[in-house]
Scaffold this active site. Structure first.
Site, PDB file in Angstrom:
ATOM      1  N   GLU A  74       1.634   4.984   0.631  1.00 20.47           N
ATOM      2  CA  GLU A  74       1.124   6.009   1.535  1.00 20.47           C
ATOM      3  C   GLU A  74       0.312   7.061   0.774  1.00 20.47           C
ATOM      4  OE1 GLU A  74       4.174   8.494   3.278  1.00 20.47           O
ATOM      5  OE2 GLU A  74       2.869   8.931   4.969  1.00 20.47           O
ATOM      6  N   CYS A  75      -0.836   7.417   1.339  1.00 20.21           N
ATOM      7  CA  CYS A  75      -1.656   8.493   0.789  1.00 20.21           C
ATOM      8  C   CYS A  75      -2.227   9.233   1.989  1.00 20.21           C
ATOM      9  CB  CYS A  75      -2.765   7.931  -0.092  1.00 20.21           C
ATOM     10  SG  CYS A  75      -3.909   9.200  -0.677  1.00 20.21           S
ATOM     11  N   HIS A 131       0.852  -1.184   0.000  1.00 19.92           N
ATOM     12  CA  HIS A 131       0.000   0.000   0.000  1.00 19.92           C
ATOM     13  C   HIS A 131       0.889   1.236   0.000  1.00 19.92           C
ATOM     14  CE1 HIS A 131      -3.753   2.257   0.795  1.00 19.92           C
ATOM     15  NE2 HIS A 131      -2.941   3.096   1.414  1.00 19.92           N
ATOM     16  N   THR A 156      -4.424  12.213 -14.294  1.00 20.52           N
ATOM     17  CA  THR A 156      -3.464  12.096 -13.190  1.00 20.52           C
ATOM     18  C   THR A 156      -2.052  11.756 -13.669  1.00 20.52           C
ATOM     19  OG1 THR A 156      -2.981  10.890 -11.134  1.00 20.52           O
ATOM     20  CG2 THR A 156      -4.289   9.717 -12.758  1.00 20.52           C
ATOM     21  N   GLY A 214       1.753   9.912  -3.448  1.00 18.71           N
ATOM     22  CA  GLY A 214       1.539  10.443  -4.802  1.00 18.71           C
ATOM     23  C   GLY A 214       2.250   9.649  -5.883  1.00 18.71           C
ATOM     24  N   CYS A 253      -7.813   5.289  -1.834  1.00 14.03           N
ATOM     25  CA  CYS A 253      -6.775   4.698  -0.978  1.00 14.03           C
ATOM     26  C   CYS A 253      -7.293   4.295   0.401  1.00 14.03           C
ATOM     27  CB  CYS A 253      -5.606   5.667  -0.835  1.00 14.03           C
ATOM     28  SG  CYS A 253      -4.890   6.123  -2.423  1.00 14.03           S
ATOM     29  N   ARG A 296       7.169   4.813  -8.574  1.00 16.69           N
ATOM     30  CA  ARG A 296       7.379   3.867  -7.484  1.00 16.69           C
ATOM     31  C   ARG A 296       8.253   2.687  -7.889  1.00 16.69           C
ATOM     32  NH1 ARG A 296       1.185   2.982  -6.049  1.00 16.69           N
ATOM     33  NH2 ARG A 296       1.170   3.083  -8.334  1.00 16.69           N
ATOM     34  N   ASP A 313       4.438   7.303 -12.932  1.00 14.45           N
ATOM     35  CA  ASP A 313       4.478   6.483 -11.713  1.00 14.45           C
ATOM     36  C   ASP A 313       5.946   6.250 -11.371  1.00 14.45           C
ATOM     37  OD1 ASP A 313       4.341   4.562  -9.705  1.00 14.45           O
ATOM     38  OD2 ASP A 313       2.705   3.456 -10.663  1.00 14.45           O
TER      39      ASP A 313
HETATM   40 ZN   LIG Z   1      -4.961   8.283  -2.407  1.00 16.55          ZN
END
Ligand SMILES: [Zn+2]
Length: 227
Positions: free
Chosen positions: A74-75, A72, A134, A113, A88, A148, A146
């Protein structure tokens, strides 16, 4: 499914601290948990692993059953404040309960993000309000769509003694990356989809641009949970 021959394992990380952390969510759901911190994660961030269900007991590392795993990201706005701009918060809540039922780990990755950071995410939201999606908003801000990497996640799993996982995710990039870092993804388990009027376009973009496996209703404004 076997490990891909091209897998490149990141350096070994160690468990730094583990401590019991009973959880209670806003809707009253409670579960026992054990939280882990780490030393030697490649990106230097303070990621956490939450052991849930039968994995929450001490000395469960090395259990040979395949655990259910959720990565997961972080948001802050969604996880803590219940932002309606994304899904989220409900995703996190669902993941904790499903993992607690099955036994496994929720890896809470400090990748706000999609890796661009909290302030940049808010700037991307502002751009989205002018009609940009987005992913393009991230590009317009000089970021990747993205950013990540899940190298640290694979280190955390290794430190926890986990080499084979059932991955709770609709995002094929997470499974692909984990395999590239030497984790065997035995199964990919889809999550629920949480649609509201405010996040419908965001979810549509995730499905279209991020190739997430989501089935969305065609009618805007449908609120609720689907499988
Ligand atoms: Zn979110």
């Amino acid at each position: 499914m076997s490990e891909e021959p091209t897998a490149v394992r990141p350096p070994v990380a160690m468990i730094r601290t583990q401590v019991e952390l009973p959880l209670q969510f806003a809707d009253g759901y409670t579960t026992g948990g054990r939280v882990f911190s780490f030393e030697g994660l490649v990106d230097g961030r303070e990621h956490l692993a939450f052991a849930l269900g039968d994995r929450a007991a001490p000395h469960s590392a090395g259990d040979r059953r395949v655990p259910l795993i959720r990565l997961h990201s972080e948001c802050l706005t969604g996880d803590v404040f219940g932002s309606q701009r994304c899904d989220c918060g409900p995703q996190l809540r669902e993941a904790v309960e499903r993992i607690a039922e099955t036994g496994g780990y929720l890896l809470y990755m400090r990748q706000e993000g999609r890796g661009i950071g909290l302030y940049s995410k808010l700037e991307a939201y502002a751009l989205q309000d002018t009609g940009i999606d987005t992913y393009d908003a991230n590009l317009a801000l000089g970021h990747e769509g993205d950013e990540r990497s899940y190298a640290a996640a694979s280190q955390m799993l290794d430190a926890l003694g986990v080499s084979r996982v059932a991955l709770l995710s609709n995002n094929p990039d997470k499974a692909r990356q984990l395999r590239s870092f030497g984790v065997t993804v035995v199964e990919q388990v889809p999550t629920g989809v949480y649609v509201s009027a405010a996040n419908h376009r965001y979810l549509e973009t995730k499905a279209r641009r991020g190739r997430h496996t989501l089935e969305l209703p065609s009618v805007l404004g449908v609120s609720g949970r689907m499988r």
